[in-house]
Design a protein around this motif. Structure first.
Motif, PDB file in Angstrom:
ATOM      1  N   ARG A   1       1.200  -0.972   0.009  1.00  0.00           N
ATOM      2  CA  ARG A   1      -0.192   0.069  -0.305  1.00  0.00           C
ATOM      3  C   ARG A   1       0.748   0.654  -0.405  1.00  0.00           C
ATOM      4  O   ARG A   1       1.591   1.273   0.867  1.00  0.00           O
ATOM      5  N   GLN A   2       0.667   1.936  -0.933  1.00  0.00           N
ATOM      6  CA  GLN A   2       1.674   2.947  -1.082  1.00  0.00           C
ATOM      7  C   GLN A   2       0.847   4.661  -0.385  1.00  0.00           C
ATOM      8  O   GLN A   2      -0.344   4.659  -0.303  1.00  0.00           O
ATOM      9  N   VAL A   3       1.463   5.593   0.595  1.00  0.00           N
ATOM     10  CA  VAL A   3       0.887   5.994   0.934  1.00  0.00           C
ATOM     11  C   VAL A   3       1.682   7.545   1.133  1.00  0.00           C
ATOM     12  O   VAL A   3       3.133   7.759   1.113  1.00  0.00           O
TER      13      VAL A   3
ATOM     14  N   ILE B   1       7.181   5.578  -8.457  1.00  0.00           N
ATOM     15  CA  ILE B   1       6.896   4.653  -8.060  1.00  0.00           C
ATOM     16  C   ILE B   1       5.813   3.907  -9.496  1.00  0.00           C
ATOM     17  O   ILE B   1       5.852   2.451  -9.304  1.00  0.00           O
ATOM     18  N   ASN B   2       5.293   4.619  -9.174  1.00  0.00           N
ATOM     19  CA  ASN B   2       4.628   4.463 -10.067  1.00  0.00           C
ATOM     20  C   ASN B   2       5.092   3.709 -11.768  1.00  0.00           C
ATOM     21  O   ASN B   2       4.346   2.917 -12.052  1.00  0.00           O
ATOM     22  N   ALA B   3       6.479   4.173 -11.438  1.00  0.00           N
ATOM     23  CA  ALA B   3       6.900   3.741 -12.784  1.00  0.00           C
ATOM     24  C   ALA B   3       7.616   1.958 -12.730  1.00  0.00           C
ATOM     25  O   ALA B   3       7.416   1.702 -14.220  1.00  0.00           O
TER      26      ALA B   3
ATOM     27  N   ASN C   1       5.227   0.282 -12.179  1.00  0.00           N
ATOM     28  CA  ASN C   1       3.911  -0.944 -12.900  1.00  0.00           C
ATOM     29  C   ASN C   1       4.327  -0.879 -14.193  1.00  0.00           C
ATOM     30  O   ASN C   1       3.093  -1.094 -14.949  1.00  0.00           O
TER      31      ASN C   1
ATOM     32  N   PHE D   1       0.510  -3.411  -6.123  1.00  0.00           N
ATOM     33  CA  PHE D   1      -0.461  -2.306  -5.316  1.00  0.00           C
ATOM     34  C   PHE D   1      -1.612  -2.474  -4.707  1.00  0.00           C
ATOM     35  O   PHE D   1      -2.607  -2.897  -6.008  1.00  0.00           O
TER      36      PHE D   1
ATOM     37  N   ALA E   1      -5.238  -1.739  -2.609  1.00  0.00           N
ATOM     38  CA  ALA E   1      -5.884  -0.362  -2.469  1.00  0.00           C
ATOM     39  C   ALA E   1      -6.385   0.029  -1.010  1.00  0.00           C
ATOM     40  O   ALA E   1      -6.748   1.006  -0.759  1.00  0.00           O
TER      41      ALA E   1
END
Ligand code: SF4
Lengths: 524, 170
Positions: free
Chosen positions: B48-50, B62-64, B66, B79, B81
């Motif tokens: 879980r990213q915060v 962090i998106n990269a 994916n 990741f 939800a």
């Protein structure tokens, strides 16, 4: 010859005073008016079709300086008025200009000045658990120690009636995105009201600037919003350079434009992909992420940072491009163009995608104008504005050679915002080619002296989201007295609230993506 | 449709074995990641990213992870939800005062045992934002942290490396 200047003179006559040798560049008109005439000045500007670009406050003991910046075409005009510490009130501009609504709440929350006649006295960015008298932008405020938490409650706008229900979302969202809170009132699937609540990532950036040295500020500016690091860094440097009269070497200016366009392409590619993904067309996301990754890697290889962070410095740039680098970029553009155009065709020919993006999240042109929207959002809603044309710096000012073509659409829906981006990617590819073909020789940075005391500098830069404004002011000892940052998001977030009305709840992510405003750039 | 299929086939698989030139040992990292995830998390590590106050630079990287080049799912990393089924919290930014409570709540909502990884110079020590009235500094000022990934922002390869270090417990 300035139309705005004429307009304010004819409306206020003797009451308006122009101050020379204070704020730079001199092309941005700077004037002061008595407090009682502040709203009247706004009326005159409105009559002259000017839009409100920013509103902010400074502390100049024993007074507060209240500023409003208006824009019309390529002209900027800043009106200042003074209010005293004993009676920190000023007339609100909300009756004339909608964006003043949040600007003034923010000014009130962070500096404690009071906009008289403002319809909504709730704090903004300052949360209910801050001490009432915590006004961080005041000089007397001790910014180094944490604040205690107090009791308090935020009063949300409420809708009542049969079948009306409320959906709160955030601050921690489901995806890998920034935090913010949205509250919907809906009937069935339909949204009747959206209220945003931002401020979660308020890091005290404007205050932080005041404890920094001029030559270090660009690093902080480059971290106001990480996805726009080039444009923010550039705006800071340009404002500083105009204060000190420093003119960077020509090659540096061209390289800055190159970085700016590369940042635009990378972000637009990601956005177009993400919009399609939120319309359940993941194929486009992965394809475009692949292209974006290519750009970022080339950035890292040639410029030393994937997002080109800290490569624009006061006085020039920190990294040069050699012949090999130039070839690398050109061949990459060829590949990018080919791949991108294939994907655009797929986007354009997909009826189920079209069904989702057309007529969804419409921001009507008249609404956009009323909100004084900027950037992509404005251009998708019929407003023709772009600092690269209207407030250009070299090389963008070579109009006849660069022939910048800014797309303007009028439908204001998700599709329009996507299509503006698509067109801008094409245009940026063309600009980069032109820049590389004509790149002048020479140094990439010059020397820059610190500014003298009691001066101000202004800069407006077209980042990928839209116009970014920096306004710097030096204090009596030549230190940073104030650094005002206005990200396009400070204005455009209001647009989302308007565009979402009447849409269905499941379309919210799609609409939000098509705006893709910055939380960090807004919250500061 | 034909165009879509053609594009898919002509693109092929772009996922890289050797992730970037920056860290040539990433193949090793990848293999070890996959192995550890298999062994310690039954093949699936839920993150879980915060964003606790970041400038969004760290989020982009962090998106990269994916994107099809890094494709972290192949190691069993994904990741989620909700913190309720997360094994790890990946936290960015200096903790802003206005996010402190939300971060604590997310932490409490994550079932134990849980790992917390602080991402970016800001996550490690507050970075350029430091400790002020609005920024509380690094993540460990608010919740216990198991591993740190420095960089501004850390590259996707550095992120994978850091996640590996965290789950190997080093
Ligand atoms: S480490 Fe750098 S990129 Fe990450 S949040 Fe901090 S300033 Fe932004």
């Amino acid at each position: 010859m300035s139309l705005l200047k004429d307009a304010i003179i004819s409306a206020l006559g003797e009451d308006v005073k122009f101050r020379e040798n204070y704020q730079y560049p001199a092309s941005v008109v700077f004037c002061t008016v008595p407090k009682a005439k502040f709203a009247e000045a706004a009326k005159a500007m409105k009559k002259a079709y000017a839009l409100l670009a920013a509103e902010w406050v400074t502390e100049e003991t024993p007074c507060f300086g209240i500023f409003a910046c208006y824009r019309w075409g390529s002209e900027y005009l800043i009106v200042k008025t003074l209010t005293t510490t004993d009676d920190p009130t000023f007339p609100t501009l909300t009756k004339k200009y909608l964006p003043a609504y949040r600007f003034e709440r923010q000014m009130n929350s962070l500096m404690g000045v009071v906009p008289e006649g403002h319809p909504d006295p709730r704090p903004w960015i300052k949360f209910e658990d801050w001490p009432q008298d915590a006004w961080p932008l005041r000089k007397s405020f001790d910014a180094s120690s944490p604040m205690p938490r107090v009791e308090g409650e935020y009063r949300w706008a409420r809708a009542e009636g049969e079948g009306v229900y409320e959906i709160p979302v955030g601050p921690v969202h489901t995806g890998i995105i920034e935090p913010g809170h949205f509250r919907f009132q809906a009937v069935g699937e339909q949204i009747i009201n959206l209220e945003e609540r931002l401020g979660y990532v308020h890091k005290g950036i404007e205050k932080r600037f005041e404890s920094m040295r001029w030559e270090d500020g660009f690093r902080l500016a480059g971290r106001v919003s990480g996805d726009t690091t080039v444009a923010h860094g550039l705006a800071y440097c340009m404002a500083l350079e105009s204060m000190t009269g420093c003119i960077p070497p020509e090659r540096a200016l061209w390289l800055r434009a190159l970085f700016l366009e590369r940042e635009r392409i990378a972000n637009h590619l990601g956005d177009i992909g993400a919009i399609c993904n939120d319309a359940a067309f993941a194929f486009m996301l992965y394809q475009l992420m692949r292209l974006k990754e290519g750009i970022l890697r080339t950035n890292s290889e040639l410029l030393g940072h994937r997002f080109i962070m800290d490569r624009i410095i006061p006085g020039g740039v920190a990294v040069d491009i050699d012949v090999k680098g130039k070839e690398k970029i050109l061949s990459e553009l060829k590949w990018l163009e080919k791949e991108f155009e294939k994907l655009v065709t797929i986007y354009d020919e997909n009826p189920s995608l079209e069904d989702r993006v057309r007529d969804t999240g419409v921001l009507l042109p008249e609404k956009a104008r009323e909100l004084c929207a900027v950037g992509i959002v404005a251009r998708a809603s019929g407003m023709n504005l772009d600092c690269r044309i209207f407030n250009s710096f070299p090389p963008y000012n070579q109009y006849d050679r660069i022939e910048l073509d800014v797309p303007v659409l009028i439908t204001g829906d998700v599709h329009a915002r996507t299509w503006v981006r698509i067109h801008e990617v094409r245009e940026s590819i063309r600009i980069i080619r032109w820049l590389l073909d004509n790149l002048p020789d020479g140094n990439i940075s010059g020397t820059i002296d610190p500014p003298s005391s009691e001066k101000a500098g202004f800069a407006a830069v077209e980042g990928w989201r839209g116009e970014i404004i920096y306004w710097l002011q030096s204090g009596p000892a030549g230190e940073i007295n104030r650094c005002m940052v206005r990200d396009p998001s400070s204005i455009n977030w209001l647009g989302l609230e308007q565009a979402i009305q009447g849409n269905i709840v499941p379309d919210f992510p799609l609409c939000n993506k098509s705006f893709n405003q910055s939380y960090s750039g807004h919250d500061l | 449709m034909i165009r879509i299929l053609r594009q898919i086939f002509s693109t092929g698989i772009v996922t890289e074995d050797v992730l970037g030139q920056e860290e040539s040992n990433i193949k090793v990292v990848g293999d070890r990641l996959e192995e550890t995830v298999k062994k310690r998390f039954r093949g699936s590590l839920a993150i879980r990213q915060v964003d606790a106050g970041s400038c969004n630079g760290c989020e982009l990287e962090i998106n990269a992870l994916n994107n099809p080049i890094y494709n972290c799912e192949r190691y069993g990393i994904h990741f989620t939800a909700s913190p309720r089924f997360a094994d790890m919290l990946l936290v960015t930014g200096p903790v802003s005062r206005n996010m402190e409570i939300a971060l604590r709540r997310t932490y409490d909502a994550t079932p134990t045992p849980k790992l917390v990884v602080a991402v970016g110079d800001c996550g490690c020590n507050g970075g350029i934002f430091g400790e002020t009235y609005a920024s509380l500094g690094g993540i460990d000022k608010v919740i216990p942290v198991d591993a740190y990934i420095s960089g501004c922002p850390p590259t996707p390869a550095a992120l994978l490396n850091g996640i590996l270090r965290a789950i190997e417990g080093k």
